[in-house]
Motif scaffolding. Structure first.
Motif, PDB file in Angstrom:
ATOM      1  N   ARG A 187      65.662  44.143  24.245  1.00 48.13           N
ATOM      2  CA  ARG A 187      66.970  43.827  24.819  1.00 48.13           C
ATOM      3  C   ARG A 187      67.798  43.005  23.840  1.00 48.13           C
ATOM      4  O   ARG A 187      68.982  43.292  23.607  1.00 48.13           O
ATOM      5  CB  ARG A 187      66.788  43.055  26.120  1.00 48.13           C
ATOM      6  CG  ARG A 187      68.095  42.631  26.787  1.00 48.13           C
ATOM      7  CD  ARG A 187      67.831  41.551  27.812  1.00 48.13           C
ATOM      8  NE  ARG A 187      67.258  40.365  27.178  1.00 48.13           N
ATOM      9  CZ  ARG A 187      66.664  39.378  27.837  1.00 48.13           C
ATOM     10  NH1 ARG A 187      66.521  39.452  29.150  1.00 48.13           N
ATOM     11  NH2 ARG A 187      66.192  38.330  27.185  1.00 48.13           N
ATOM     12  N   ASP A 188      67.189  41.986  23.230  1.00 43.85           N
ATOM     13  CA  ASP A 188      67.919  41.149  22.278  1.00 43.85           C
ATOM     14  C   ASP A 188      68.310  41.937  21.033  1.00 43.85           C
ATOM     15  O   ASP A 188      69.414  41.781  20.503  1.00 43.85           O
ATOM     16  CB  ASP A 188      67.070  39.938  21.881  1.00 43.85           C
ATOM     17  CG  ASP A 188      66.825  38.997  23.048  1.00 43.85           C
ATOM     18  OD1 ASP A 188      67.667  38.959  23.959  1.00 43.85           O
ATOM     19  OD2 ASP A 188      65.791  38.306  23.048  1.00 43.85           O
ATOM     20  N   ILE A 189      67.420  42.783  20.556  1.00 46.26           N
ATOM     21  CA  ILE A 189      67.706  43.592  19.370  1.00 46.26           C
ATOM     22  C   ILE A 189      68.844  44.561  19.646  1.00 46.26           C
ATOM     23  O   ILE A 189      69.782  44.708  18.848  1.00 46.26           O
ATOM     24  CB  ILE A 189      66.436  44.346  18.925  1.00 46.26           C
ATOM     25  CG1 ILE A 189      65.394  43.343  18.401  1.00 46.26           C
ATOM     26  CG2 ILE A 189      66.762  45.378  17.843  1.00 46.26           C
ATOM     27  CD1 ILE A 189      64.029  43.962  18.176  1.00 46.26           C
ATOM     28  N   HIS A 190      68.806  45.229  20.802  1.00 43.19           N
ATOM     29  CA  HIS A 190      69.846  46.202  21.142  1.00 43.19           C
ATOM     30  C   HIS A 190      71.183  45.519  21.387  1.00 43.19           C
ATOM     31  O   HIS A 190      72.242  46.059  21.022  1.00 43.19           O
ATOM     32  CB  HIS A 190      69.429  47.011  22.373  1.00 43.19           C
ATOM     33  CG  HIS A 190      68.196  47.826  22.145  1.00 43.19           C
ATOM     34  ND1 HIS A 190      67.455  48.355  23.176  1.00 43.19           N
ATOM     35  CD2 HIS A 190      67.570  48.202  21.002  1.00 43.19           C
ATOM     36  CE1 HIS A 190      66.428  49.021  22.675  1.00 43.19           C
ATOM     37  NE2 HIS A 190      66.478  48.943  21.350  1.00 43.19           N
ATOM     38  N   GLN A 191      71.177  44.354  21.989  1.00 41.63           N
ATOM     39  CA  GLN A 191      72.433  43.634  22.215  1.00 41.63           C
ATOM     40  C   GLN A 191      73.080  43.211  20.912  1.00 41.63           C
ATOM     41  O   GLN A 191      74.291  43.017  20.846  1.00 41.63           O
ATOM     42  CB  GLN A 191      72.187  42.414  23.102  1.00 41.63           C
ATOM     43  CG  GLN A 191      71.939  42.755  24.567  1.00 41.63           C
ATOM     44  CD  GLN A 191      71.664  41.542  25.422  1.00 41.63           C
ATOM     45  OE1 GLN A 191      71.426  40.434  24.908  1.00 41.63           O
ATOM     46  NE2 GLN A 191      71.685  41.717  26.735  1.00 41.63           N
ATOM     47  N   ALA A 192      72.273  43.068  19.857  1.00 40.00           N
ATOM     48  CA  ALA A 192      72.815  42.731  18.539  1.00 40.00           C
ATOM     49  C   ALA A 192      73.309  43.960  17.790  1.00 40.00           C
ATOM     50  O   ALA A 192      73.745  43.857  16.644  1.00 40.00           O
ATOM     51  CB  ALA A 192      71.751  42.018  17.704  1.00 40.00           C
ATOM     52  N   GLY A 193      73.247  45.124  18.429  1.00 41.06           N
ATOM     53  CA  GLY A 193      73.743  46.343  17.792  1.00 41.06           C
ATOM     54  C   GLY A 193      72.726  47.034  16.911  1.00 41.06           C
ATOM     55  O   GLY A 193      73.088  47.875  16.092  1.00 41.06           O
ATOM     56  N   LEU A 194      71.457  46.699  17.053  1.00 31.00           N
ATOM     57  CA  LEU A 194      70.408  47.284  16.230  1.00 31.00           C
ATOM     58  C   LEU A 194      69.537  48.226  17.045  1.00 31.00           C
ATOM     59  O   LEU A 194      69.424  48.095  18.267  1.00 31.00           O
ATOM     60  CB  LEU A 194      69.514  46.188  15.638  1.00 31.00           C
ATOM     61  CG  LEU A 194      70.152  45.214  14.651  1.00 31.00           C
ATOM     62  CD1 LEU A 194      69.178  44.106  14.340  1.00 31.00           C
ATOM     63  CD2 LEU A 194      70.566  45.937  13.377  1.00 31.00           C
ATOM     64  N   VAL A 195      68.921  49.169  16.372  1.00 32.09           N
ATOM     65  CA  VAL A 195      67.844  49.971  16.928  1.00 32.09           C
ATOM     66  C   VAL A 195      66.661  49.770  15.987  1.00 32.09           C
ATOM     67  O   VAL A 195      66.783  49.944  14.778  1.00 32.09           O
ATOM     68  CB  VAL A 195      68.216  51.465  17.005  1.00 32.09           C
ATOM     69  CG1 VAL A 195      67.049  52.278  17.549  1.00 32.09           C
ATOM     70  CG2 VAL A 195      69.455  51.655  17.870  1.00 32.09           C
ATOM     71  N   HIS A 196      65.501  49.371  16.541  1.00 30.74           N
ATOM     72  CA  HIS A 196      64.380  49.006  15.671  1.00 30.74           C
ATOM     73  C   HIS A 196      63.912  50.177  14.839  1.00 30.74           C
ATOM     74  O   HIS A 196      63.726  50.075  13.636  1.00 30.74           O
ATOM     75  CB  HIS A 196      63.232  48.448  16.507  1.00 30.74           C
ATOM     76  CG  HIS A 196      62.183  47.769  15.686  1.00 30.74           C
ATOM     77  ND1 HIS A 196      61.368  48.444  14.804  1.00 30.74           N
ATOM     78  CD2 HIS A 196      61.829  46.460  15.595  1.00 30.74           C
ATOM     79  CE1 HIS A 196      60.556  47.590  14.209  1.00 30.74           C
ATOM     80  NE2 HIS A 196      60.815  46.371  14.680  1.00 30.74           N
ATOM     81  N   ARG A 197      63.642  51.307  15.463  1.00 30.02           N
ATOM     82  CA  ARG A 197      63.253  52.563  14.812  1.00 30.02           C
ATOM     83  C   ARG A 197      61.815  52.592  14.302  1.00 30.02           C
ATOM     84  O   ARG A 197      61.359  53.637  13.854  1.00 30.02           O
ATOM     85  CB  ARG A 197      64.199  52.904  13.644  1.00 30.02           C
ATOM     86  CG  ARG A 197      65.643  53.066  14.071  1.00 30.02           C
ATOM     87  CD  ARG A 197      66.551  53.227  12.849  1.00 30.02           C
ATOM     88  NE  ARG A 197      67.942  53.241  13.246  1.00 30.02           N
ATOM     89  CZ  ARG A 197      68.758  54.269  13.089  1.00 30.02           C
ATOM     90  NH1 ARG A 197      68.318  55.367  12.539  1.00 30.02           N
ATOM     91  NH2 ARG A 197      70.004  54.202  13.475  1.00 30.02           N
ATOM     92  N   ASP A 198      61.115  51.470  14.312  1.00 29.54           N
ATOM     93  CA  ASP A 198      59.730  51.490  13.839  1.00 29.54           C
ATOM     94  C   ASP A 198      58.881  50.519  14.654  1.00 29.54           C
ATOM     95  O   ASP A 198      58.110  49.736  14.112  1.00 29.54           O
ATOM     96  CB  ASP A 198      59.670  51.148  12.353  1.00 29.54           C
ATOM     97  CG  ASP A 198      58.365  51.607  11.706  1.00 29.54           C
ATOM     98  OD1 ASP A 198      57.717  52.511  12.271  1.00 29.54           O
ATOM     99  OD2 ASP A 198      57.991  51.071  10.657  1.00 29.54           O
TER     100      ASP A 198
END
Length: 759
Positions: free
Chosen positions: A130-141
């Protein structure tokens, strides 16, 4: 930065960015990870990028953006970025060091997790995503080796670099980042369109691994593992309820059917302290024919015809796992080659060469002479045209240029006229790239105004510019010789000029009047830039007629804008309409003027070129009627009108097409090509062409956004390649592009970038 050779004692390892290196934690394809200590004693994990990637300017652009985005991720279940230097000789990033084993190490040494441990793990990972996506990122790995099992809960790592390394798709066609057993189907099929739902799929695979010690997709080769992820049902033996129902939803092949992080958090909270393992079914009879992976899997050779099309098979025997041809038909994306073996290491990035049945069309322009879906087999080109490349730089005499970073060219009759950083106004033959003349001594960093009637209109600084005089001049140059015909002072470095039906419209040096000049340099007329709202005015030309856009506030984004019209013959002024404070002219559609409107005026100064658009405004030039066109999904980037649609181009390469009439989003494409120019539409091929600051060209289908082709980046583009906005134009069908200090030309049906330099 000081580093010792690998293999030396920890005490003599050196330092990176002032952090003393203590130990080497691991290494991978993109770099090395060190345990380090700050001066305060705090321990950090420092990731140092390998030198080959450090020399790749496009990688640096992406890494720099991702470091900035990763700094915004500060949740309790992530390892936050504490320091970084993406501009160092070897870029590096430091994250808070989290002591603890990885999830993969924990499961290997202690076995699968129990109910309470699984619930804690799942909830922590969902909050991290949730925190990663709210920052505009997609982890992808997201995978077991990227999850640290700390005493107070799990920590997700490598969310800052994982997307930065996806830049390799830019420089090596077909390369893909991820680890196949924990990748989503869309990472294989459409890697440039991956969304947050991809991480949810990876989380489902990770939870299965944590609960059972086995992976839901697991074949003998990465090739077949990828095939299973895309086409087959996961193996969930040993996963009990209610976790089974949760992971089944996470592992849905359709991204839209997967739960979001909020719903997933609610479901995981219901997990009991103990989970009963599901009964493992008895082994089922296997089809006697060889099958890759597990029983019942459909081999790629069984679903591909000789031409790459699909062929009916007898895979649905009823003896397998229920993943016969029906499932394959619903979403077939067939892997066709494996570029290299996958290394699962400290940074664990899997690199594969992939092609899907829907991805073959972008290659069609690359075949010599192959026709496109629209238009003729060969492009219409200037007589004698050959691919060319020309360096535009010349010694500027030590005079500082105007800081405008808008280098570019405009089209003449049989030539292009260019101006910008490090070079003066230059005429270049459109067929050969030969330099025909150069004019002036001051590089402008701004494009020429226009060419008409044997004249080229451009900007120039005064002779005393080195002494601080920044009043800009409008100059008219002889198109044949480059000699100056006349010059007029028009205002400071932001003053603009535009060609209209009878001359050139600009603003006076005092900024209090609009001024029109004839081609002879004679003044045609002046008109007040005062009431209503004349503190901040810019000239416009819409439909060949002269207009102005003025604000009554010193802050151009602090008050409504007044659109005013001038009589082309005598400058008589009339008020047309009142527009929102952030309105900017895009052009004319269906006889009406189209303006874009920013979503938040405060964002203008904070993220130039990456604005958020709230809507469009259409103005009837006859009645002054204003119609607002809201945008349901406000796109970000820089908006341009082309071929009746608005294209919003984001700095990270995302292109969004919006209907100029309804505001409806037509399509959205994540190109993964950084620093794109505004698009230019080709009526011959129905494509949109873009250039980026590293000389890469990109073609997208106007109707769907599908990629038609892209070229490689270019070397030695000059000192300004990292700063200047790229641009391109068409001369007949030939593409002429400017990147850095270089102008070059290619044909759209065979668009390989040229290496030779013109005269």
């Amino acid at each position: 930065m000081s580093l010792s050779p690998e293999g030396t004692d920890a005490e003599s390892m050196g330092s990176i960015g002032g952090y003393e290196l203590i130990d080497r934690l691991g290494s991978g394809g993109m770099g090395v990870v060190y345990l380090a200590r700050a001066a305060s004693g705090r321990q950090v994990a420092v990731k140092l990028i390998h030198a080959p990637y450090a020399r790749d300017e496009e990688f640096r652009v992406r890494f720099r953006q991702e470091v900035a985005a990763a700094r915004r991720v500060s949740g309790a279940f992530t390892a936050p970025v504490v320091d970084a230097d993406p501009d160092a000789e070897q870029p590096w990033m430091a994250t808070l060091y989290v002591p603890g084993r990885t999830l993969s190490e924990t499961v290997t040494k202690e076995g699968p997790l129990g109910g309470r441990e699984l619930r804690t793990l799942g909830l922590g990972l969902v909050e991290a995503l949730r925190d990663i996506h709210q920052a505009g990122l997609v982890h992808r790995d997201l995978k077991p080796s990227n999850v640290l099992m700390a005493e107070d809960g799990p920590r997700v790592i490598d969310f800052g670099i994982s997307r930065a390394t996806d830049n390799q798709a830019l420089t090596v066609t077909g390369r893909l980042i991820g680890t196949p057993p924990f990748m989503s189907p869309e990472q294989f099929a459409t890697p440039r369109d991956v969304t947050a739902a991809s991480d949810v799929f990876s989380l489902g695979s990770l939870l299965v691994y944590a609960a059972t010690g086995t992976r839901p997709f697991n074949a003998d080769s990465p090739y077949m593992t990828g095939y299973q992820v895309m086409h087959e049902a996961p193996v969930l033996d040993g996963v009990g309820e209610p976790l089974l129902s949760i992971v089944e939803r996470c592992l849905d092949k359709d991204p839209a059917a997967r739960p979001g992080t909020a719903e997933l958090h609610r479901m995981l909270r219901t997990l009991p302290d103990s989970l009963e393992a599901a009964a493992v079914p008895e082994p089922r009879p296997q089809d006697p024919r060889p099958r890759p992976g597990r029983p019942g899997a459909v081999a790629p050779t069984q679903v591909m015809g000789e031409s790459g099309g699909t062929a009916a098979t007898g895979a649905g025997t009823g003896t397998g796992t229920g993943t016969g041809t029906g499932r394959v038909r619903r979403g077939r994306r067939v892997l066709v080659s494996l570029a290299a073996a996958l290394a699962v290491t400290g940074l664990s990035l899997a690199t594969m060469r992939l092609v899907s049945d829907s991805d073959t069309t972008p290659q069609r322009h690359k075949d010599s002479g192959s026709p496109t879906a629209r238009g003729p087999r060969a492009a219409a080109l200037p007589a004698g045209w050959e691919p060319w490349r020309t360096d535009l730089t010349r010694d500027s005499g030590g005079i500082d240029p105007i800081s405008y970073a808008e280098s570019g060219c405009l089209r003449g009759r049989d030539a292009v006229y260019c101006a910008g950083s490090g070079f003066t106004v230059t005429k270049v033959d459109a067929a050969s790239g030969r330099t025909l003349w150069r004019s002036g001594t001051n590089p402008q960093e701004v494009r020429p105004v226009g060419a008409r009637g044997g004249l080229v209109y451009a900007y120039s600084l005064p002779d005393d510019a080195a002494a601080g005089n920044r009043i800009r001049k409008l100059v008219a140059l002889d198109a044949g010789t480059g000699k100056q015909r006349w010059a007029r002072r028009i205002g400071d470095v932001d003053a603009e000029a535009h060609l209209f039906s009878r001359g050139v419209l600009t603003i006076s040096a005092s900024t209090t009047e609009f001024v029109a000049y004839a081609s002879s340099g004679a003044e045609l007329w002046r008109s007040s830039a005062s009431a209503p709202g004349g503190k901040s005015c810019v000239p416009l030309v819409l439909g060949g007629a002269p207009y102005g856009l003025c604000s009554s506030d010193d802050d151009p984004y602090g008050a409504p804008m007044s659109l005013v019209r001038f009589d082309a013959s005598d400058g008589t002024r009339s008020d047309v309409a009142t527009l929102p404070p952030t309105a900017e002219a895009l052009g004319v559609v269906g006889g009406q003027f189209l303006f874009s409107v920013l979503e938040d005026p405060n964002k203008v100064a904070q993220s130039v070129g990456d604005w958020s658009y709230a809507g469009l405004v259409r103005v009837n030039p006859d009645s002054g009627a204003v119609k607002e066109v809201p945008l349901a999904e406000p796109p970000r980037g820089s908006a341009t009108l082309a071929d009746g649609a608005v294209y919003v181009v984001r700095q990270d390469g995302v292109v969004t097409a919006v209907s100029a009439t309804t505001g409806k989003q037509l399509w959205r494409r994540a190109t993964e090509v950084e620093g794109l120019s505004v698009p230019v539409f080709s009526a011959t091929y129905g494509d949109l062409y873009f250039a980026n600051r590293y000389g890469r060209l990109l073609a997208l289908d106007r109707d769907t956004g599908a990629e038609r082709w892209r070229t490689s980046s270019m070397d030695d583009l000059g000192d300004s390649s990292g700063d200047n906005t790229p641009s391109l134009l068409l001369v007949e069908d030939a593409i002429v592009a400017v990147a850095g200090d270089t102008v070059f030309s290619v044909r759209p049906d065979r668009p390989a970038t040229p290496s030779a330099t013109g005269g």
